[in-house]
Design a protein around this motif. Structure first.
Motif, short mmCIF file in Angstrom:
data_model
loop_
_atom_site.label_atom_id
_atom_site.label_comp_id
_atom_site.label_asym_id
_atom_site.label_seq_id
_atom_site.Cartn_x
_atom_site.Cartn_y
_atom_site.Cartn_z
N HIS A 34 2.40 -6.99 -4.03
CA HIS A 34 1.30 -7.72 -3.56
C HIS A 34 0.96 -6.79 -3.01
N GLU A 70 -0.38 -5.56 -7.52
CA GLU A 70 -1.64 -5.87 -7.86
C GLU A 70 -2.68 -6.28 -6.30
N CYS A 71 -3.32 -5.71 -6.00
CA CYS A 71 -4.34 -5.42 -4.71
C CYS A 71 -5.42 -5.93 -4.12
N THR A 86 -5.01 -11.10 -5.24
CA THR A 86 -4.79 -9.74 -5.99
C THR A 86 -4.51 -9.85 -7.05
#
Length: 207
Positions: A34, A70-71, A86
């Protein structure tokens, strides 16, 4: 005579469940990283610096997702201008980044509170990538919050425009880990500098 039932073909579903079960998010947290990309949008970033930062941020998002992170996104000045977690859709994160505008000062504590609240309860590799173009206004309180985040297992990656900005961020967020890579030399290098933070994700794969 062989009983007719032995000629029947029996089949069943595979081990993959669709739709995903309720525990999928918990399982995913053990395999995904993350990352929150935090970009300074204070008044001094107006014009060419902001355009370069946006372009670099878009490249960063592409590389980070390829690395299975995950951004999310934080746009910050003296407060949190925008926060997409995220779990947000990639298209939404990119659209908000492209829509960034500038204004305000550079206080980091609201951003650090935001990232602790989001990333603190998660598992896996949790990273905060921070860019700024100048000195932050609240180094003391920011140091305390950064130490709290690191105690939770959150790690920081920094880039600063010029040595003053990079050394200031590093002193607060990554004390003892200062390096030349943290300094973006000029606006012409800004896009590459922000995008290059993705290399620090691959240096520590998700747990």
């Amino acid at each position: 005579m062989v009983a007719s039932w032995v000629r029947k073909t029996f089949s069943g579903v595979g081990v993959t469940q669709y739709p995903p079960g309720p525990h999928l998010p918990t399982v995913q947290q053990h395999f995904l990283g993350h990352v929150l990309l935090c970009i300074d949008v204070s008044g001094s970033m107006s014009g060419a610096p902001l355009r370069a930062a946006v372009d670099g941020g878009l490249e960063f998002l592409t590389e980070a997702r390829q690395a299975r992170y995950e951004c999310g996104l934080v746009l910050w000045d003296h407060g949190v201008v925008a926060h997409l977690p995220t779990r947000a859709d990639d298209a939404d994160v990119r659209a908000r980044l492209r829509a960034a505008t500038t204004g305000g000062g550079t206080a980091l504590t609201p951003t650090l509170r935001t990232v602790i609240e989001e990333l603190g309860p998660l598992r896996g590799d949790r990273v905060v990538c921070v860019f700024s173009d100048g000195s932050i206004a609240d180094p003391g309180p920011s140091e305390q919050l950064a130490a709290e985040a690191r105690a939770l297992g959150i790690r920081f990656v920094v880039r600063g425009l010029g040595p003053g900005a990079s050394l200031g961020l590093a002193a607060v967020l990554t004390p003892g880990a200062e390096s030349a890579e943290q300094t973006v030399t000029d606006i012409g290098d800004l896009r590459r500098g922000i995008a290059s933070m993705a290399t620090d994700l691959r240096a520590c794969p998700p747990r």
